[in-house]
Write a protein that holds these residues in place. Structure first.
Motif, PDB file in Angstrom:
ATOM      1  N   VAL A 189     117.855 -70.140 -27.649  1.00  0.00           N
ATOM      2  CA  VAL A 189     116.603 -69.404 -27.854  1.00  0.00           C
ATOM      3  C   VAL A 189     115.408 -70.359 -27.759  1.00  0.00           C
ATOM      4  CG1 VAL A 189     115.266 -68.032 -29.504  1.00  0.00           C
ATOM      5  CG2 VAL A 189     117.721 -67.651 -29.263  1.00  0.00           C
ATOM      6  N   VAL A 213     113.795 -70.622 -24.294  1.00  0.00           N
ATOM      7  CA  VAL A 213     113.165 -69.451 -23.678  1.00  0.00           C
ATOM      8  C   VAL A 213     111.644 -69.562 -23.746  1.00  0.00           C
ATOM      9  CG1 VAL A 213     112.914 -66.943 -23.760  1.00  0.00           C
ATOM     10  CG2 VAL A 213     115.133 -67.990 -24.265  1.00  0.00           C
ATOM     11  N   PHE A 248     110.326 -63.443 -22.701  1.00  0.00           N
ATOM     12  CA  PHE A 248     111.213 -62.333 -22.379  1.00  0.00           C
ATOM     13  C   PHE A 248     110.411 -61.316 -21.580  1.00  0.00           C
ATOM     14  CE2 PHE A 248     112.994 -63.797 -26.517  1.00  0.00           C
ATOM     15  CZ  PHE A 248     114.285 -64.121 -26.099  1.00  0.00           C
ATOM     16  N   ALA A 272     115.486 -63.314 -19.954  1.00  0.00           N
ATOM     17  CA  ALA A 272     114.984 -64.452 -20.721  1.00  0.00           C
ATOM     18  C   ALA A 272     114.621 -65.540 -19.708  1.00  0.00           C
ATOM     19  CB  ALA A 272     116.043 -64.950 -21.696  1.00  0.00           C
ATOM     20  N   HIS A 300     113.345 -69.187 -18.579  1.00  0.00           N
ATOM     21  CA  HIS A 300     113.337 -70.568 -19.075  1.00  0.00           C
ATOM     22  C   HIS A 300     113.048 -71.486 -17.895  1.00  0.00           C
ATOM     23  CE1 HIS A 300     117.489 -71.184 -17.440  1.00  0.00           C
ATOM     24  NE2 HIS A 300     117.559 -69.888 -17.671  1.00  0.00           N
ATOM     25  N   GLU A 306     116.300 -67.686 -14.967  1.00  0.00           N
ATOM     26  CA  GLU A 306     116.303 -66.484 -15.788  1.00  0.00           C
ATOM     27  C   GLU A 306     117.728 -66.134 -16.196  1.00  0.00           C
ATOM     28  OE1 GLU A 306     114.585 -63.341 -13.545  1.00  0.00           O
ATOM     29  OE2 GLU A 306     112.556 -64.201 -13.539  1.00  0.00           O
ATOM     30  N   LEU A 336     114.581 -57.812 -29.718  1.00  0.00           N
ATOM     31  CA  LEU A 336     114.211 -59.227 -29.686  1.00  0.00           C
ATOM     32  C   LEU A 336     112.953 -59.483 -30.493  1.00  0.00           C
ATOM     33  CD1 LEU A 336     114.877 -59.799 -25.891  1.00  0.00           C
ATOM     34  CD2 LEU A 336     116.169 -60.862 -27.759  1.00  0.00           C
TER      35      LEU A 336
END
Length: 244
Positions: free
Chosen positions: A151, A154, A157, A166, A168, A172, A182
């Motif tokens: 998490v 990330v 979202f 998500a 990053h 994704e 979330l």
């Protein structure tokens, strides 16, 4: 219950004061025409509740509420506005009530009737409910098996129809959680900026123009952040102003 009215419109303040007086069991502390006056009056008189307008010159009611929410002890917020489009942003700012102008006596009575049955600690607790346990990793099941993503990696979202990604720095990950789930689980880590986007507060760096009238967030680690909707723009600005 001690109440402070904050509104830049004199007629709106007068109507609110009259209706509050009719309710009974209300100590009307006074009025403020903007956020700066409100802060001074809050420090002086320590109200239990603010009846707060959203659209005001200078700092908006949403921005004021976000600032107050960071304090250890702050008044409960009941927003009063002519626009229903700010409802989601208002409750993101930890409001305990949302009234549309012109204020209706029965709706005002319902909100303050509920508050009057609570003590000050309980009123404060309405905006400070204990968050559920949070995951440290997200998972996704695909053709190659289960993929895991921390998490903390990330950046944001993003919801697209029935799917949530998500995002990053490495790409994704398609996940099964809804954006609402979330948002509830990671309320302290992610901020809603659009009906289809949550951004990581720890990577939030600023705001940049998108098109003629739009804005995007600037996020560390990704080339382009998601768009900010108009209703959430005051919330994002308020978080940036206080250093996120």
């Amino acid at each position: 219950m001690k109440v402070l009215i904050v509104d830049d419109e004199p007629l709106a303040r007068d109507r609110a004061a009259r209706l509050l007086t009719e309710l009974g069991n209300i100590e009307l502390l006074g009025e403020a025409a903007n956020a700066e006056q409100a802060l001074a009056e809050i420090a002086r008189s320590q109200p239990d509740v603010l009846l707060l307008d959203i659209s005001m010159p200078g700092k908006s009611g949403i921005e004021l509420a976000c600032e107050l929410a960071e304090r250890e002890s702050s008044p409960a917020i009941v927003f009063c506005t002519a626009y229903d489009e700010y409802a989601i942003a208002a409750f993101d700012a930890q409001a305990v009530g949302y009234l549309l102008k012109p204020i209706q006596r029965d709706k005002l009575a319902a909100v303050f009737g509920r508050l009057s049955r609570l003590n000050k600690a309980q009123i404060t607790a309405l905006a400070e409910l204990e968050a559920p346990a949070q995951r440290s990793q997200l998972s996704s099941t695909g053709p190659q098996g289960i993929s895991l993503l921390a998490v903390s990696a990330v950046r944001y979202f993003h919801a697209d129809h029935k799917y949530v990604c998500a995002v990053h720095p490495g790409g994704e990950l398609l996940i099964d959680d809804s954006l609402r789930e979330l948002e509830q689980e990671f309320a302290s880590q992610f901020l809603r900026i659009h009906r289809n986007a949550l951004v990581a507060l720890q990577y939030l760096q600023g705001i940049e123009r998108h098109g003629v009238t739009g804005y995007r967030v600037k996020l560390q680690g990704v080339a382009e952040g998601p768009q900010i909707s108009r209703r959430y723009l005051p919330v994002v600005r308020a978080r940036l102003a206080k250093g996120v």
